[in-house]
Design an enzyme around this catalytic site. Structure first.
Site: not given
Ligand code: NAD
Length: 285
Positions: A50, A94, A117
């Site tokens: 990422k 994450q 997200d």
């Protein structure tokens, strides 16, 4: 029949090039902050990708890596700090977080305008209400692939296998918004094959190799394999390889959904930056 294989890498490269162009045109810094807790090797790999992809698109990134034993309160403090930091446009925590941390508490604590997200209740709720802002990158990437390959969704029968907050549920909502008739299957579904066999589109997001076999697929159907499973023979999805003999369109694993997920994360980060700079407040933030 031999299925057409989706070239997710090529499409992801196209999306990333577009994001890079748009970031340059935006003319202001765009910044993604990631938070990774613990030692999970796969998570470290994903976060590394990422950051690399962000740099290539001209997006700055901040990399917060915390030890496994970090108390929940410290993670919440960091997320609050990043939420308040005007130099940060997007925050990605994450997952999975270590067992002692309440994931939903952490995701709900961030500024929904920075939740790239799409896991904050405001963003999940907006998707549910048909007013999406930040949508989880994996199902968003799947929708982009379906569009690119001209898959007709209106009136189609779609079966999504897996009901997680990050893949299955948002996937079902996105397909519903495109007028598919959606069935959401999960671990307690009785006779999965009975559902998949009548589907024009099957999205498998479980994490179990060999879950979807060729006898479960209608000839010519589109099959999207989100699963990532590490096996002795390498990384495989949830869908058996010989499904390619009956499906019309299929995503190979690895190299399809994964690259698209990263590309859509970059796109979400730019979207977050644009929204913040234009002062488009997210209700509830
Ligand atoms: P999860 O563990 O949160 O959810 C799995 C879902 O599968 C659950 O809803 C469960 O009900 C369902 N399930 C379990 N066993 C089942 C069975 N026998 N039949 C039907 N349904 C069953 O997982 P997740 O985070 O949604 O991820 C799913 C898979 O997708 C994993 O392999 C993950 O690594 C992968 N993934 C890939 C990407 C990518 O970018 N390619 C992104 C996210 C997740």
């Amino acid at each position: 029949m031999t299925a057409t294989l989706v070239d997710g890498k090529a499409l992801a490269a196209k999306v990333r090039a577009q994001v890079a162009e748009d970031v340059a045109a935006f003319g202001e810094p765009v910044c993604l902050a990631t938070v990774l807790v613990g030692d999970d090797p796969a998570s470290h790999l994903y976060v590394g990708w990422k950051h690399k992809a962000s740099a290539e698109a001209g997006i700055e990134s901040r990399d917060h890596r915390l030890p496994e034993a970090t108390p929940e309160s410290e993670i919440l403090d960091l997320v609050a700090e990043l939420s308040a930091d005007d130099g940060v446009d997007g925050i990605l925590v994450q997952l999975p977080l270590p067992g002692h941390v309440d994931e939903s508490l952490v995701t709900s604590s961030m500024d929904p305008a920075k939740d790239v997200d799409g896991l904050h209740p405001i963003n999940a709720g907006r998707l549910f209400l048909g007013q999406p802002l930040h949508v989880p990158a994996t199902p968003l990437g799947v929708m982009r692939m379906l569009e690119e390959y001209g898959v007709e969704l209106k009136g189609s029968e779609a079966v999504v296998i897996g009901r997680s907050e990050i893949v299955g549920k948002p996937m079902a909502m996105l397909l519903l918004a495109e007028h598919a008739t959606v069935t959401l299957c999960h671990s307690r579904t009785v006779d999965l094959a009975q559902h998949t066999r009548r589907a024009d589109l099957v999205v498998a997001a479980v994490g179990r190799p060999g879950l979807v076999t060729r006898d479960m697929i209608k000839p010519g159907a589109t099959v999207i394999d989100v699963g990532i499973n590490r096996t002795e023979s390498g990384i495989v999805g949830d869908v058996d390889r010989d499904v390619a003999e009956v499906a019309g369109l299929l995503t190979p694993v690895p190299g399809s959904v994964g690259p698209m997920t990263i590309a859509m994360l970059l796109s979400n980060t730019l979207q977050a930056a644009r929204h913040r700079r234009l002062g488009l407040a997210v209700p509830g933030s």
